[in-house]
Design a protein around this motif. Sequence first.
Motif, mmCIF file in Angstrom:
data_model
loop_
_atom_site.group_PDB
_atom_site.id
_atom_site.type_symbol
_atom_site.label_atom_id
_atom_site.label_comp_id
_atom_site.label_asym_id
_atom_site.label_seq_id
_atom_site.Cartn_x
_atom_site.Cartn_y
_atom_site.Cartn_z
ATOM 1 N N ASP A 187 0.822 -1.206 0.000
ATOM 2 C CA ASP A 187 0.000 0.000 0.000
ATOM 3 C C ASP A 187 0.861 1.263 0.000
ATOM 4 O O ASP A 187 0.544 2.242 -0.670
ATOM 5 N N THR A 188 1.955 1.236 0.757
ATOM 6 C CA THR A 188 2.863 2.386 0.802
ATOM 7 C C THR A 188 3.509 2.617 -0.558
ATOM 8 O O THR A 188 3.600 3.757 -1.028
ATOM 9 N N LEU A 189 3.937 1.529 -1.201
ATOM 10 C CA LEU A 189 4.546 1.644 -2.522
ATOM 11 C C LEU A 189 3.542 2.190 -3.533
ATOM 12 O O LEU A 189 3.874 3.070 -4.340
ATOM 13 N N GLN A 190 2.294 1.712 -3.483
ATOM 14 C CA GLN A 190 1.258 2.200 -4.401
ATOM 15 C C GLN A 190 0.972 3.674 -4.160
ATOM 16 O O GLN A 190 0.813 4.458 -5.104
ATOM 17 N N ALA A 191 0.895 4.077 -2.866
ATOM 18 C CA ALA A 191 0.647 5.485 -2.536
ATOM 19 C C ALA A 191 1.784 6.359 -3.047
ATOM 20 O O ALA A 191 1.553 7.464 -3.554
ATOM 21 N N THR A 192 3.029 5.878 -2.943
ATOM 22 C CA THR A 192 4.191 6.626 -3.440
ATOM 23 C C THR A 192 4.115 6.778 -4.957
ATOM 24 O O THR A 192 4.365 7.854 -5.503
ATOM 25 N N ARG A 193 3.728 5.697 -5.651
ATOM 26 C CA ARG A 193 3.588 5.770 -7.111
ATOM 27 C C ARG A 193 2.484 6.751 -7.501
ATOM 28 O O ARG A 193 2.643 7.545 -8.427
ATOM 29 N N ASP A 194 1.337 6.670 -6.805
ATOM 30 C CA ASP A 194 0.218 7.572 -7.110
ATOM 31 C C ASP A 194 0.606 9.028 -6.873
ATOM 32 O O ASP A 194 0.255 9.909 -7.658
ATOM 33 N N ASP A 195 1.333 9.278 -5.782
ATOM 34 C CA ASP A 195 1.760 10.643 -5.474
ATOM 35 C C ASP A 195 2.733 11.160 -6.537
ATOM 36 O O ASP A 195 2.621 12.296 -6.995
ATOM 37 N N SER A 196 3.661 10.298 -6.952
ATOM 38 C CA SER A 196 4.621 10.693 -7.989
ATOM 39 C C SER A 196 3.897 10.987 -9.299
ATOM 40 O O SER A 196 4.192 11.976 -9.972
ATOM 41 N N ARG A 197 2.916 10.142 -9.660
ATOM 42 C CA ARG A 197 2.149 10.355 -10.894
ATOM 43 C C ARG A 197 1.373 11.667 -10.815
ATOM 44 O O ARG A 197 1.330 12.431 -11.770
ATOM 45 N N ALA A 198 0.763 11.942 -9.648
ATOM 46 C CA ALA A 198 -0.034 13.164 -9.498
ATOM 47 C C ALA A 198 0.835 14.414 -9.617
ATOM 48 O O ALA A 198 0.402 15.429 -10.158
ATOM 49 N N ARG A 199 2.068 14.340 -9.121
ATOM 50 C CA ARG A 199 2.949 15.512 -9.171
ATOM 51 C C ARG A 199 3.571 15.725 -10.537
ATOM 52 O O ARG A 199 3.932 16.847 -10.876
ATOM 53 N N THR A 200 3.731 14.673 -11.318
ATOM 54 C CA THR A 200 4.444 14.802 -12.589
ATOM 55 C C THR A 200 3.535 14.670 -13.800
ATOM 56 O O THR A 200 4.014 14.737 -14.927
ATOM 57 N N ARG A 201 2.243 14.481 -13.597
ATOM 58 C CA ARG A 201 1.322 14.264 -14.717
ATOM 59 C C ARG A 201 1.086 15.547 -15.506
ATOM 60 O O ARG A 201 1.296 16.654 -15.011
ATOM 61 N N PRO A 202 0.644 15.413 -16.764
ATOM 62 C CA PRO A 202 0.191 16.593 -17.504
ATOM 63 C C PRO A 202 -1.180 17.017 -16.978
ATOM 64 O O PRO A 202 -1.943 16.173 -16.486
ATOM 65 N N VAL A 203 -1.474 18.308 -17.046
ATOM 66 C CA VAL A 203 -2.783 18.826 -16.627
ATOM 67 C C VAL A 203 -3.219 19.862 -17.657
ATOM 68 O O VAL A 203 -2.720 20.989 -17.667
ATOM 69 N N ILE A 204 -4.125 19.478 -18.538
ATOM 70 C CA ILE A 204 -4.635 20.395 -19.560
ATOM 71 C C ILE A 204 -5.857 21.109 -18.981
ATOM 72 O O ILE A 204 -6.815 20.458 -18.560
ATOM 73 N N VAL A 205 -5.818 22.436 -18.941
ATOM 74 C CA VAL A 205 -6.945 23.219 -18.432
ATOM 75 C C VAL A 205 -7.493 24.102 -19.552
ATOM 76 O O VAL A 205 -6.769 24.476 -20.473
ATOM 77 N N ALA A 206 -8.784 24.424 -19.437
ATOM 78 C CA ALA A 206 -9.434 25.326 -20.390
ATOM 79 C C ALA A 206 -10.035 26.480 -19.615
ATOM 80 O O ALA A 206 -10.588 26.284 -18.519
ATOM 81 N N GLU A 207 -9.924 27.675 -20.162
ATOM 82 C CA GLU A 207 -10.479 28.848 -19.491
ATOM 83 C C GLU A 207 -10.826 29.924 -20.516
ATOM 84 O O GLU A 207 -10.333 29.906 -21.651
ATOM 85 N N LEU A 208 -11.687 30.834 -20.095
ATOM 86 C CA LEU A 208 -11.962 32.038 -20.877
ATOM 87 C C LEU A 208 -11.123 33.158 -20.288
ATOM 88 O O LEU A 208 -10.965 33.257 -19.068
ATOM 89 N N ARG A 209 -10.584 34.013 -21.167
ATOM 90 C CA ARG A 209 -9.756 35.121 -20.689
ATOM 91 C C ARG A 209 -10.025 36.346 -21.549
ATOM 92 O O ARG A 209 -10.166 36.241 -22.766
ATOM 93 N N ARG A 210 -10.058 37.488 -20.928
ATOM 94 C CA ARG A 210 -10.206 38.745 -21.677
ATOM 95 C C ARG A 210 -8.893 39.093 -22.346
ATOM 96 O O ARG A 210 -7.827 38.909 -21.776
ATOM 97 N N GLU A 211 -8.998 39.583 -23.563
ATOM 98 C CA GLU A 211 -7.807 40.070 -24.264
ATOM 99 C C GLU A 211 -7.475 41.433 -23.692
ATOM 100 O O GLU A 211 -8.291 42.353 -23.743
#
Length: 198
Positions: free
Chosen positions: A37-61
């Motif tokens: 469980d500790t090893l899995q939690a470490t892997r999940d934490d590493s994946r969460a910190r290094t993963r790509p995160v594509i966000v979408a937003e509206l912004r005023r020019e």
Amino acid sequence: MTDTDWIALGSIAGAVTALATAAMAVAIIITAFYARDTLQATRDDSRARTRPVIVAELRRESLSKGTTLLVLRNLGQSVAANVSVTFHPEPPKDVASLSQDNMWKWIYERYANPVTTWAPGWTANNVIRAGHDDLEAITVKVKYEGPDETKYEDSYDLHPDHVLKHTESNPSKVQDPIKLEQQKVSALQALVRTIRDH
């Protein structure tokens, strides 16, 4: 001690040994589960910190009053692959029939095919509203993969009021040349902050 006593003592010793062995086996099993469980939690934490995160937003020019941008960017630490972007409301069946001045035509065409590689920090901007055209709420759905082929799916409900109902103050007109120069400096500082933040 009689033979019967020795037999009884041997039986008790055997039972104690069996209990100790069973307790040790249980402890080893519990330790193995905890380590897994500790090893899995470490892997999940590493994946969460290094993963790509594509966000979408509206912004005023910033420099074009009334113009609004649809912005997609990778805020994560790694490359996103096979990025698929879809919209609700959905595009018409024949996107090519939309007029050239329809901002949605360019957005639909831009994301008609998946983006093969989306690097960290890369930003894609499109004008979604020019001048004072109407802009309805939209939902942007993004599906993509991380470097380890983990699949991600994010959905963004974008309402134009969150951007277009922004308020700000403008400098008042002054006659004093010193105050006028101070306003110019403040305006330039605000412009620098805007450029730096984008």
